[in-house]
Motif scaffolding. Structure first.
Motif, short mmCIF file in Angstrom:
data_model
loop_
_atom_site.label_atom_id
_atom_site.label_comp_id
_atom_site.label_asym_id
_atom_site.label_seq_id
_atom_site.Cartn_x
_atom_site.Cartn_y
_atom_site.Cartn_z
N LYS A 95 0.81 -1.18 0.09
CA LYS A 95 -0.15 0.07 -0.02
C LYS A 95 0.98 1.12 0.00
CE LYS A 95 -4.56 1.25 1.11
NZ LYS A 95 -5.58 0.96 0.28
N ILE A 96 1.97 1.32 0.94
CA ILE A 96 2.89 2.33 0.81
C ILE A 96 3.57 2.51 -0.55
CG2 ILE A 96 4.90 3.31 2.21
CD1 ILE A 96 3.75 2.07 4.82
N ASP A 97 3.90 1.48 -1.03
CA ASP A 97 4.82 1.44 -2.22
C ASP A 97 3.57 2.09 -3.42
OD1 ASP A 97 6.75 0.83 -4.33
OD2 ASP A 97 5.08 -0.63 -4.94
N GLY A 104 5.30 9.52 -7.82
CA GLY A 104 6.47 9.70 -8.33
C GLY A 104 7.69 9.55 -7.66
N HIS A 105 7.66 8.62 -6.63
CA HIS A 105 8.98 8.39 -5.94
C HIS A 105 9.67 9.59 -5.46
CE1 HIS A 105 8.27 4.18 -7.67
NE2 HIS A 105 8.61 3.86 -6.21
N VAL A 126 12.64 -2.39 -3.65
CA VAL A 126 13.75 -1.40 -3.86
C VAL A 126 13.49 0.29 -4.09
CG1 VAL A 126 16.07 -1.16 -4.76
CG2 VAL A 126 15.16 -3.22 -4.16
N ALA A 127 12.81 0.33 -5.16
CA ALA A 127 12.66 1.65 -5.64
C ALA A 127 12.01 2.84 -4.58
CB ALA A 127 11.88 1.77 -7.10
N THR A 128 11.18 2.25 -3.90
CA THR A 128 10.56 2.78 -2.83
C THR A 128 11.41 3.15 -1.68
OG1 THR A 128 8.23 2.16 -3.76
CG2 THR A 128 8.47 3.03 -1.59
N ARG A 129 12.10 1.86 -1.41
CA ARG A 129 13.02 1.98 -0.18
C ARG A 129 14.09 2.94 -0.39
NH1 ARG A 129 13.92 -3.67 0.93
NH2 ARG A 129 15.60 -3.60 -0.44
N ASP A 130 14.80 2.96 -1.69
CA ASP A 130 15.66 3.75 -1.93
C ASP A 130 15.60 5.27 -2.04
OD1 ASP A 130 17.42 1.62 -2.57
OD2 ASP A 130 17.29 2.04 -4.71
#
Length: 154
Positions: A95-97, A104-105, A126-130
């Protein structure tokens, strides 16, 4: 906050509040402030689970008599709740992702209870965590907006 995060997610396993920092405009009386974008309950996903599951504070879920353990041993109950918690963390991560990706990250801040912080971060794509600028191990879901603003907008 390094690099001025735009988006703040305040969550626990039952709820996500999405906030963003709105920069002040030209008006000198204005200042940066927080805007509550959405406040989503995760409960509807698990409404069908009325069995022997207690919520975080140990109250019984609706429709379950206190003391009726339904014949499960403590170990079985524990496995059920850790399995449900794992699924709840995965649901929360996705959901957060979706929300972060939908913005747009941007650089963002996460505040969730310390007990799930590491696992939630691990569950994030990964894209979100980064793009995660700051992770705070605290349950802020019930904190009023004005207090969150003091904490995040300085």
């Amino acid at each position: 906050v390094g690099g001025m995060a735009k988006l703040i997610m305040v969550a626990d396993l039952g709820r996500i509040r999405t906030l963003h920092i709105r920069k002040k405009g030209a008006d000198p009386r204005e200042r940066d402030h927080l805007v509550l974008e959405s406040d989503t309950s995760m409960e509807e996903n698990q409404a069908s689970r009325g069995e022997v599951v207690t919520d975080q504070s140990g109250r019984f879920a609706r429709g379950v008599q206190a003391g009726s353990q339904g014949g499960m041993s403590y170990g079985e109950q524990h496995n059920l709740s850790s399995e449900m918690e794992r699924k709840a963390i995965e649901r929360l991560a996705s959901k957060i992702d979706g929300i972060v990706a939908g913005h747009g990250h941007p650089s963002w801040i996460l505040a969730v209870p310390q007990s799930i912080l590491a696992r939630l971060q691990a569950a994030l794509p990964v894209a979100t965590r980064d793009r995660l600028a700051q992770a705070i191990g605290a349950d802020l879901t019930k904190i009023p907006l004005s207090k969150l603003e003091e904490r995040f907008v300085s």
